[in-house]
Scaffold this active site. Structure first.
Site, PDB file in Angstrom:
ATOM      1  N   SER A 220      43.810  32.370  51.318  1.00 15.21           N
ATOM      2  CA  SER A 220      42.519  32.929  50.913  1.00 15.21           C
ATOM      3  C   SER A 220      41.424  31.892  51.066  1.00 15.21           C
ATOM      4  O   SER A 220      41.673  30.684  50.968  1.00 15.21           O
ATOM      5  CB  SER A 220      42.562  33.376  49.447  1.00 15.21           C
ATOM      6  OG  SER A 220      42.524  32.258  48.566  1.00 15.21           O
ATOM      7  N   ASP A 221      40.195  32.355  51.327  1.00 19.96           N
ATOM      8  CA  ASP A 221      39.063  31.459  51.155  1.00 19.96           C
ATOM      9  C   ASP A 221      39.000  31.106  49.670  1.00 19.96           C
ATOM     10  O   ASP A 221      39.513  31.841  48.824  1.00 19.96           O
ATOM     11  CB  ASP A 221      37.767  32.130  51.618  1.00 19.96           C
ATOM     12  CG  ASP A 221      36.710  31.115  52.026  1.00 19.96           C
ATOM     13  OD1 ASP A 221      36.814  29.936  51.618  1.00 19.96           O
ATOM     14  OD2 ASP A 221      35.771  31.492  52.759  1.00 19.96           O
ATOM     15  N   TRP A 222      38.391  29.992  49.362  1.00 16.60           N
ATOM     16  CA  TRP A 222      38.451  29.456  47.998  1.00 16.60           C
ATOM     17  C   TRP A 222      37.787  30.415  47.006  1.00 16.60           C
ATOM     18  O   TRP A 222      36.614  30.736  47.136  1.00 16.60           O
ATOM     19  CB  TRP A 222      37.816  28.081  47.981  1.00 16.60           C
ATOM     20  CG  TRP A 222      38.818  26.970  48.193  1.00 16.60           C
ATOM     21  CD1 TRP A 222      38.952  25.836  47.430  1.00 16.60           C
ATOM     22  CD2 TRP A 222      39.827  26.846  49.203  1.00 16.60           C
ATOM     23  NE1 TRP A 222      39.980  25.042  47.907  1.00 16.60           N
ATOM     24  CE2 TRP A 222      40.537  25.648  48.994  1.00 16.60           C
ATOM     25  CE3 TRP A 222      40.230  27.669  50.269  1.00 16.60           C
ATOM     26  CZ2 TRP A 222      41.599  25.233  49.791  1.00 16.60           C
ATOM     27  CZ3 TRP A 222      41.287  27.256  51.071  1.00 16.60           C
ATOM     28  CH2 TRP A 222      41.958  26.060  50.831  1.00 16.60           C
ATOM     29  N   GLY A 224      38.604  33.463  46.941  1.00 19.83           N
ATOM     30  CA  GLY A 224      38.484  34.740  47.641  1.00 19.83           C
ATOM     31  C   GLY A 224      39.386  35.824  47.086  1.00 19.83           C
ATOM     32  O   GLY A 224      39.141  37.015  47.314  1.00 19.83           O
TER      33      GLY A 224
END
Length: 373
Positions: A220-222, A224
């Site tokens: 995941s994006d941070w 996200g």
């Protein structure tokens, strides 16, 4: 390594534990199966490492847009090798790049860390970079899947795309890179596409994993991951950062209650263990030593890439190159202080930096007059 056998050795608690970062940049280790922690790091134009300050400087490469302006896959392979060296020097296992979202609007706030407006060019260059870095035993992470091409409202925007536009424009760079170089990780984006947030999007399983046959892990994006049940059942494999978020104990409870399938958890763990094996985090994994460079070589490569990215559109009266002594006016604060990086995930503390004024003064023909305002 028999990955399924490794998964079968784990308790449900340990499986779920592996799916969330231990902290901002690392994953958990599990001594019982011989698994060491993995370290991930930004970035697209230089490897930051876990420590982000002047105590741990990094080679600052030109922006990704400059990479693309070379139109050269061989250059991208060299960039991959250099990034692998920098990653190993900083004990990094996965570099969070390349960024292959598209330049769809001049208002896009992160275009400097992405390649271009062209899907095919972006995909081909990404594939060459991925091969260059992963052949040295360091993982690459394509980001951000998918249609993450603006910073405005990036956590909430819902991008409505018809099938043709999704496939022929936004997904195509990822498809080319997956097909040609098999990146070991891909990052799910913040935005929504046709409803769901990307960390909970069916596209992670249906397109990436099933249709394209990709065997890597989705990170995941941070922050996200913004839910438990839908992200747990869909194709996002690792929640970053950790340990606090929407998975962990919440995800464990959702599996025990039957809201999230244990088969979905097993599939995620299998992909993360495969990634760990690829980057050498098991004792029986193949150990790859990255190609080594000295600082002089690194600076020469960075300068060469910058030079290769420049296109001279016009040379009126054969003004360039300047070979005889001359008077040169240099105007503007950026000339004096320089702006060598874009910012955000692409920012590093550079090992060296030469401002335009310094470089021009040093390299102008002897006897030239350099006047700055």
């Amino acid at each position: 390594m028999d990955i399924k056998a490794k998964v079968a050795q784990l308790s449900l608690e340990d499986k779920v534990k592996l799916l969330t970062g231990e902290d901002f940049w690392t994953t958990y280790a599990l001594a019982d199966i011989g698994l060491r922690k993995m370290v991930v790091s930004d970035g697209p134009s230089g490897v930051r490492g876990e420590l982000w300050d002047e105590r741990s400087p990094s080679l600052s490469l030109p922006s990704a847009t400059a990479f693309a302006s070379t139109w050269d896959t061989e250059v991208m392979g060299v960039i991959g090798e250099v990034m692998a060296y920098e990653a190993r020097r900083k004990n990094v296992d996965v570099v969070l790049g390349p960024t292959i979202n598209l330049h769809r609007s001049p208002l896009g706030g992160r275009h400097f860390e992405a390649y271009s407006e062209d899907s095919v060019l972006s995909g081909k260059l990404a594939a060459a970079f991925v091969r260059g870095i992963q052949q040295q035993g360091v993982g690459a992470c394509l980001k951000h899947f998918v249609a993450n091409d603006a910073e405005t409202d990036r956590h909430t925007v819902n991008n409505i795309l018809d099938e043709e536009t999704l496939r022929e424009v936004y997904a195509l760079p990822f498809e080319i890179a997956v097909r040609d170089s098999n990146p070991w990780t891909i990052m799910s984006a913040y935005n929504r596409v046709n409803g769901p947030k990307m960390a909970a999007s069916p596209l992670l399983n249906s397109m990436l994993k099933s249709e394209w046959g990709w065997d890597g892990a989705v990170i995941s994006d941070w922050t996200g991951v913004q839910s438990t049940v839908d992200t747990g059942n869909e194709g996002n494999d690792l929640e970053m950062p950790g340990p606090f978020g929407f998975w962990g104990e919440k995800l464990l409870a959702a599996v025990k209650s039957g809201e999230v399938s244990e088969d979905a958890i097993n599939a995620k763990v299998e992909r993360l263990l495969r990634l760990a094996y690829r980057v050498g985090k098991f004792a029986d994994a193949e150990s790859k030593k990255a190609k080594e460079f000295n600082n002089v070589e690194l600076q020469q490569i960075a300068r060469s890439i910058g030079s290769d990215s420049i296109v001279l559109a016009k040379n009126q009266s054969a003004t360039l190159p300047i070979e005889a002594p001359t008077s040169i006016a240099v105007i503007g604060a950026h000339a004096r202080f320089g702006r060598g990086q874009g910012g955000g995930s692409a920012t590093v503390y550079p090992t060296e930096f030469v401002s335009p004024l310094e470089g021009l003064t040093e390299n102008a023909p002897a006897g030239s007059s350099i006047k700055y305002t």
